[in-house]
Scaffold this motif. Sequence first.
Motif, PDB file in Angstrom:
ATOM      1  N   UNK A  46       0.836  -1.195   0.000  1.00 27.34           N
ATOM      2  CA  UNK A  46       0.000   0.000   0.000  1.00 27.34           C
ATOM      3  C   UNK A  46       0.878   1.254   0.000  1.00 27.34           C
ATOM      4  N   UNK A  47       0.242   2.369  -0.355  1.00 33.66           N
ATOM      5  CA  UNK A  47       0.957   3.643  -0.362  1.00 33.66           C
ATOM      6  C   UNK A  47       1.325   4.024   1.066  1.00 33.66           C
ATOM      7  N   UNK A  48       2.430   4.732   1.229  1.00 29.71           N
ATOM      8  CA  UNK A  48       2.831   5.145   2.578  1.00 29.71           C
ATOM      9  C   UNK A  48       1.886   6.210   3.132  1.00 29.71           C
ATOM     10  N   UNK A  49       1.832   6.293   4.434  1.00 28.89           N
ATOM     11  CA  UNK A  49       1.098   7.381   5.075  1.00 28.89           C
ATOM     12  C   UNK A  49       2.106   8.449   5.462  1.00 28.89           C
ATOM     13  N   UNK A  50       1.613   9.615   5.761  1.00 25.05           N
ATOM     14  CA  UNK A  50       2.504  10.698   6.166  1.00 25.05           C
ATOM     15  C   UNK A  50       3.260  10.309   7.436  1.00 25.05           C
ATOM     16  N   UNK A  51       2.603   9.630   8.354  1.00 28.60           N
ATOM     17  CA  UNK A  51       3.269   9.212   9.588  1.00 28.60           C
ATOM     18  C   UNK A  51       4.397   8.218   9.318  1.00 28.60           C
ATOM     19  N   UNK A  52       4.192   7.324   8.358  1.00 30.49           N
ATOM     20  CA  UNK A  52       5.232   6.365   8.000  1.00 30.49           C
ATOM     21  C   UNK A  52       6.464   7.079   7.444  1.00 30.49           C
TER      22      UNK A  52
ATOM     23  N   UNK B  79       9.586  29.305   6.391  1.00 33.99           N
ATOM     24  CA  UNK B  79       8.982  28.271   5.561  1.00 33.99           C
ATOM     25  C   UNK B  79       9.954  27.806   4.478  1.00 33.99           C
ATOM     26  N   UNK B  80      10.553  28.741   3.757  1.00 32.20           N
ATOM     27  CA  UNK B  80      11.439  28.381   2.656  1.00 32.20           C
ATOM     28  C   UNK B  80      12.653  27.579   3.145  1.00 32.20           C
ATOM     29  N   UNK B  81      13.198  27.953   4.284  1.00 30.89           N
ATOM     30  CA  UNK B  81      14.349  27.223   4.826  1.00 30.89           C
ATOM     31  C   UNK B  81      13.949  25.803   5.211  1.00 30.89           C
ATOM     32  N   UNK B  82      12.844  25.677   5.941  1.00 25.78           N
ATOM     33  CA  UNK B  82      12.379  24.352   6.359  1.00 25.78           C
ATOM     34  C   UNK B  82      11.997  23.500   5.146  1.00 25.78           C
ATOM     35  N   UNK B  83      11.358  24.115   4.147  1.00 30.16           N
ATOM     36  CA  UNK B  83      10.971  23.386   2.937  1.00 30.16           C
ATOM     37  C   UNK B  83      12.207  22.875   2.196  1.00 30.16           C
ATOM     38  N   UNK B  84      13.244  23.680   2.133  1.00 29.60           N
ATOM     39  CA  UNK B  84      14.488  23.259   1.473  1.00 29.60           C
ATOM     40  C   UNK B  84      15.025  21.973   2.112  1.00 29.60           C
ATOM     41  N   UNK B  85      15.092  21.952   3.437  1.00 33.13           N
ATOM     42  CA  UNK B  85      15.607  20.776   4.141  1.00 33.13           C
ATOM     43  C   UNK B  85      14.668  19.577   3.990  1.00 33.13           C
ATOM     44  N   UNK B  86      13.377  19.835   4.027  1.00 26.90           N
ATOM     45  CA  UNK B  86      12.395  18.758   3.861  1.00 26.90           C
ATOM     46  C   UNK B  86      12.503  18.137   2.469  1.00 26.90           C
ATOM     47  N   UNK B  87      12.624  18.973   1.458  1.00 24.60           N
ATOM     48  CA  UNK B  87      12.746  18.456   0.091  1.00 24.60           C
ATOM     49  C   UNK B  87      13.968  17.550  -0.046  1.00 24.60           C
ATOM     50  N   UNK B  88      15.072  17.923   0.577  1.00 21.88           N
ATOM     51  CA  UNK B  88      16.279  17.090   0.522  1.00 21.88           C
ATOM     52  C   UNK B  88      16.021  15.727   1.154  1.00 21.88           C
ATOM     53  N   UNK B  89      15.317  15.694   2.279  1.00 19.54           N
ATOM     54  CA  UNK B  89      14.993  14.413   2.936  1.00 19.54           C
ATOM     55  C   UNK B  89      14.109  13.551   2.041  1.00 19.54           C
ATOM     56  N   UNK B  90      13.069  14.150   1.514  1.00 19.70           N
ATOM     57  CA  UNK B  90      12.090  13.411   0.721  1.00 19.70           C
ATOM     58  C   UNK B  90      12.677  12.883  -0.581  1.00 19.70           C
ATOM     59  N   UNK B  91      13.639  13.596  -1.135  1.00 25.13           N
ATOM     60  CA  UNK B  91      14.257  13.184  -2.397  1.00 25.13           C
ATOM     61  C   UNK B  91      14.855  11.787  -2.277  1.00 25.13           C
TER      62      UNK B  91
ATOM     63  N   UNK C 115       7.327  10.288   7.925  1.00 22.47           N
ATOM     64  CA  UNK C 115       7.942  11.085   8.993  1.00 22.47           C
ATOM     65  C   UNK C 115       8.819  10.208   9.879  1.00 22.47           C
ATOM     66  N   UNK C 116       8.304   9.054  10.246  1.00 24.79           N
ATOM     67  CA  UNK C 116       9.066   8.148  11.111  1.00 24.79           C
ATOM     68  C   UNK C 116      10.288   7.582  10.390  1.00 24.79           C
ATOM     69  N   UNK C 117      10.098   7.126   9.159  1.00 25.94           N
ATOM     70  CA  UNK C 117      11.191   6.506   8.401  1.00 25.94           C
ATOM     71  C   UNK C 117      12.350   7.485   8.173  1.00 25.94           C
ATOM     72  N   UNK C 118      12.020   8.729   7.840  1.00 21.46           N
ATOM     73  CA  UNK C 118      13.056   9.721   7.540  1.00 21.46           C
ATOM     74  C   UNK C 118      13.474  10.544   8.748  1.00 21.46           C
ATOM     75  N   UNK C 119      12.820  10.283   9.890  1.00 21.89           N
ATOM     76  CA  UNK C 119      13.103  11.054  11.107  1.00 21.89           C
ATOM     77  C   UNK C 119      12.981  12.558  10.846  1.00 21.89           C
ATOM     78  N   UNK C 120      11.855  12.927  10.295  1.00 28.14           N
ATOM     79  CA  UNK C 120      11.591  14.320   9.936  1.00 28.14           C
ATOM     80  C   UNK C 120      11.375  15.137  11.214  1.00 28.14           C
ATOM     81  N   UNK C 121      12.099  16.252  11.371  1.00 30.24           N
ATOM     82  CA  UNK C 121      11.915  17.103  12.545  1.00 30.24           C
ATOM     83  C   UNK C 121      10.494  17.683  12.597  1.00 30.24           C
ATOM     84  N   UNK C 122      10.033  18.068  13.791  1.00 32.31           N
ATOM     85  CA  UNK C 122       8.646  18.515  13.962  1.00 32.31           C
ATOM     86  C   UNK C 122       8.184  19.638  13.029  1.00 32.31           C
ATOM     87  N   UNK C 123       8.979  20.673  12.840  1.00 25.19           N
ATOM     88  CA  UNK C 123       8.551  21.774  11.968  1.00 25.19           C
ATOM     89  C   UNK C 123       8.375  21.284  10.532  1.00 25.19           C
TER      90      UNK C 123
END
Length: 98
Positions: A2-8, A57-69, A10-18
Amino acid sequence: MSEPTVDMVIEHLRVPPLQARILGAIWKGKGHPIPTEAIIAAMDRTERPRPHDYEDFKIALHHLRKRLKSIGIAIRNTGYARGYHIEFPGGQSNAASS
């Protein structure tokens, strides 16, 4: 599988709270554009001396995009002043909700 959930994710990549709040706000759109203002509002769930702004927002989004990639998920600009949407491997823009 199945497709991943957002919680999956976040947990897998250890995404910070913000970054997790940003991802959660965009994920809820299931591939549809989420206005930047709504994403920034989702960031402000904690007490701070000042609210988050576009620069935060832009700073946090930059870091998030790197994780998700690393797992093939992208957050794309929808168009000038139209917000952001999520895109999954293979170009799919729909997601399972958590």
